[in-house]
Write a protein that holds these residues in place. Structure first.
Motif, PDB file in Angstrom:
ATOM      1  N   GLY A  95      38.358  59.290-158.602  1.00 25.96           N
ATOM      2  CA  GLY A  95      37.016  58.770-158.374  1.00 25.96           C
ATOM      3  C   GLY A  95      36.950  57.257-158.395  1.00 25.96           C
ATOM      4  O   GLY A  95      37.606  56.559-157.611  1.00 25.96           O
ATOM      5  N   THR A  96      36.167  56.722-159.329  1.00 24.85           N
ATOM      6  CA  THR A  96      35.979  55.279-159.477  1.00 24.85           C
ATOM      7  C   THR A  96      37.300  54.540-159.567  1.00 24.85           C
ATOM      8  O   THR A  96      37.478  53.466-158.967  1.00 24.85           O
ATOM      9  N   TRP A  97      38.243  55.110-160.306  1.00 22.82           N
ATOM     10  CA  TRP A  97      39.501  54.397-160.573  1.00 22.82           C
ATOM     11  C   TRP A  97      40.501  54.538-159.439  1.00 22.82           C
ATOM     12  O   TRP A  97      41.548  53.888-159.431  1.00 22.82           O
ATOM     13  N   LEU A  98      40.191  55.378-158.466  1.00 22.37           N
ATOM     14  CA  LEU A  98      40.959  55.429-157.227  1.00 22.37           C
ATOM     15  C   LEU A  98      40.360  54.461-156.209  1.00 22.37           C
ATOM     16  O   LEU A  98      41.075  53.747-155.512  1.00 22.37           O
ATOM     17  N   GLU A  99      39.026  54.414-156.148  1.00 21.09           N
ATOM     18  CA  GLU A  99      38.335  53.650-155.112  1.00 21.09           C
ATOM     19  C   GLU A  99      38.243  52.158-155.416  1.00 21.09           C
ATOM     20  O   GLU A  99      38.282  51.337-154.506  1.00 21.09           O
TER      21      GLU A  99
END
Length: 613
Positions: A95-99
């Motif tokens: 999620g956030t930590w991929l994007e």
């Protein structure tokens, strides 16, 4: 040799009993009297199921960020006869930590408090871990618990409609890089897509006429090399606060445009920083420290609990008029003055008029120190327009630049990213048109079997957000277990329960610093709007509130419209399968009331001591 009773009578039959309306023969005054067989007028409510059988459930989870990963783990752990599917629009979990991979992207609370309670990481390399390391951690958690077996990557849910006749959610799912839309359905739908994932460009005239490199914090071009460039960073929210020190070492000059002033908090565990003589509010763990944590669990737990306790001790500062709140302004002021001592003139330019914690709280490791660098200019004059080669501000100045970075945040309105249609064809967008009313942040009236992770009123102004996420997911598993146990096909929160929670939130926030005048995403980006993002209390409060569902706040529809179906037909599941289990007599199953004895002994001791005195 006598046969055992169980062999004579049998251990039960898998055959269901035959429905009978006849009344057996009766004896009256010694004479046999035949009672007429009459068909009962009462509806048959004996449901042909074991009392402890689990109704199969298909559950769809939207998103495989932190909430989606934990949901996948807990649902499979606690829900029997589960058919689970997780739809993820990206190519990987996180999620956030991929994007988000902009320079300086990191957790703004200590890494040891930003992990699953059941999966401690003893190898964080820094106190405030960077995005790649956080993503690596959650990827490892996902792999360890085999989550990806149930995830369909490159699949984006684009529509969800409740079918009242079947008590199912009908889904439309788009396959990435194609026009193909597939259909799916489920008994329960869990939204784990998060609130801050819909980024947008700021509405600045001429923005897209800029001929240099235009970047957004939430859609970073990692292939672009900004070394030796003149850079403009627009925005001093959480992303901007991290980007400025993240880009500074490589650029020749950096203009930082700030729309409003903001507080930078003292960092957590200050003594840990001081003993390392660090000036940037962050530090790396030595290989020796990491090795100690790995070998000595008690040492790791001591450190982790010390940080956690400090994180959980801030709540009093959010209530207007408390000693903790009154003292925060001076504490934060001294902290910022210390960190801006190379350019003390910036203090008056940066200190806000509103109290600390009104906006999102962050220590911003390295940010204030970066502002004192000779390569940085802080510009508070409003931006009028963007031209081909730079930025024009309201004071008439033209600021040439090679790169413009928009650290201007996300859509914070909680408007659904795709159509969600509940009972009576009501869309969630329409339901939340005025304000995103909800119940405990995770349910909405008119939308049965629909649960939200990190929905409206789920964020925290202080405390441990990961704890709240876990407790929300625990709550959802309680609801799904009840649906199975009580043979429920649809459960929906009552409208009056939503209205009560809405009033509760408004009354609670009226006496907190969050209600004071300051522009914040907590209020949807306004200065004086309704607080729609925050939980009405501390994370410890949320932990208690979500511990046990109040079943009376929901309405229920039952399989076969039979509220009595939960009790079954007289059988237990093991018994029906000819398994007689008496492990309830095992010592580890018996609830020995030893505490009662201990209290009695203690009471006697107190009485004896009282007499002796």
């Amino acid at each position: 040799m006598m046969k055992r009773l169980s062999r004579v009578l049998g251990r039960g039959s898998s055959e269901h009993p035959v429905k009978q309306a006849a009344v057996p023969t009766a004896q009256a005054n010694g004479a046999e009297a035949k009672v007429a067989q009459t068909e009962s007028a009462e509806p048959w409510i004996l449901e042909e199921r074991s009392i402890d059988s689990s109704r199969p459930l298909r559950v769809v989870v939207i998103g495989s960020g932190i909430s989606g990963i934990i949901s996948s783990i807990r649902l499979r752990q606690r829900i029997n006869k589960l058919d689970l599917c997780v739809y993820e629009k990206n190519t990987d979990v996180g999620g956030t930590w991929l994007e988000n991979r902009y320079p300086g992207c990191a957790c703004d609370i200590p890494a040891h408090t930003y992990q699953a309670t059941f999966e401690p990481n003893k190898e964080w390399s820094t106190f405030y871990a960077a995005a790649p390391e956080i993503h690596k951690y959650w990827k490892r958690v996902s792999e360890k618990y085999d989550c990806e077996k149930y995830i369909k990557f490159n699949h984006q849910v684009v529509g969800a409609t409740w079918d009242s006749t079947q008590s199912k959610w009908k889904l439309q799912v788009k396959i990435a890089d194609s026009a193909e839309i597939i259909e799916d359905q489920c008994d329960a739908l869990v939204s784990a897509s998060g609130a801050l994932n819909e980024w947008k460009w700021p509405t600045i005239p001429g923005l897209h006429d800029f001929k240099g490199k235009l970047l957004h914090s939430a859609c970073w071009d990692q292939s672009y090399d900004y070394s030796g460039k003149k850079v403009a960073v627009i925005g001093n929210g959480s992303s901007g606060i991290q980007i400025v020190p993240g880009m500074l070492p490589k650029v020749t000059h950096l203009d930082h445009y700030i729309r409003g002033r903001t507080w930078l908090s003292p960092t957590f565990a200050r003594e840990q920083i001081d003993k390392r003589s660090s000036e940037l509010e962050n530090f790396s763990f030595t290989p020796e420290e990491i090795e100690t944590f790995k070998k000595d669990h008690s040492a790791y737990q001591k450190f982790r609990k010390e940080i956690e306790k400090e994180l959980q001790s801030v709540h009093g500062a959010t209530i207007i008029g408390t000693p903790e709140q009154v003292g925060t302004t001076d504490l934060f002021t001294q902290n910022m003055k210390r960190r801006l001592q190379r350019k003390p003139n910036l203090v008056d330019e940066l200190l806000p008029a509103f109290p600390p914690i009104c906006r999102r709280l962050t220590p911003g490791p390295g940010y204030l120190e970066a502002l004192t660098d000779d390569k940085v200019d802080v510009i508070s004059s409003p931006i009028v327009k963007i031209v081909e080669d730079g930025v024009v501000t309201a004071d008439g100045k033209h600021h040439p630049t090679d790169v413009i970075v928009c650290a201007t945040g996300f859509d914070t309105t909680f408007t659904p990213r795709f159509p969600i249609v509940g009972q009576d064809s009501l869309s969630l967008t329409k339901r939340w048109e005025q304000t995103p009313e909800n119940y405990l942040s995770l349910a909405v009236d008119g939308f049965p079997n629909y649960f939200i992770c990190l929905g409206p009123n789920a964020a925290l102004g202080e405390g441990n957000l990961l704890l709240l996420i876990e407790k929300e997911i625990d709550y959802i598993t309680f609801c799904l277990s009840k649906m199975q146990r009580d043979n429920i096909r649809a459960m929906c929160v009552r409208k009056e329960a939503v209205e009560r929670f809405t009033r509760h939130c408004d009354q609670y926030f009226s006496r907190t610093v969050f209600s004071m005048e300051c522009r914040s995403w907590y209020k949807g980006g306004s200065s004086n709007g309704r607080i729609v993002a925050l939980w009405p209390g501390s994370s410890l409060h949320a932990m208690k509130a979500l511990a046990y569902p109040r079943w009376e706040d929901y309405t229920y529809e039952y399989v076969n419209d039979n509220p009595n179906g939960w009790i079954g037909d007289g059988w237990a599941e093991d018994e029906r399968n000819k398994i007689i289990n008496v492990d309830y007599l095992d010592d580890n199953q018996v609830d020995f009331p030893t505490a009662v004895i201990a209290k009695a002994i203690e009471s006697v001791k107190e009485q004896v001591n009282g007499v002796a005195q």
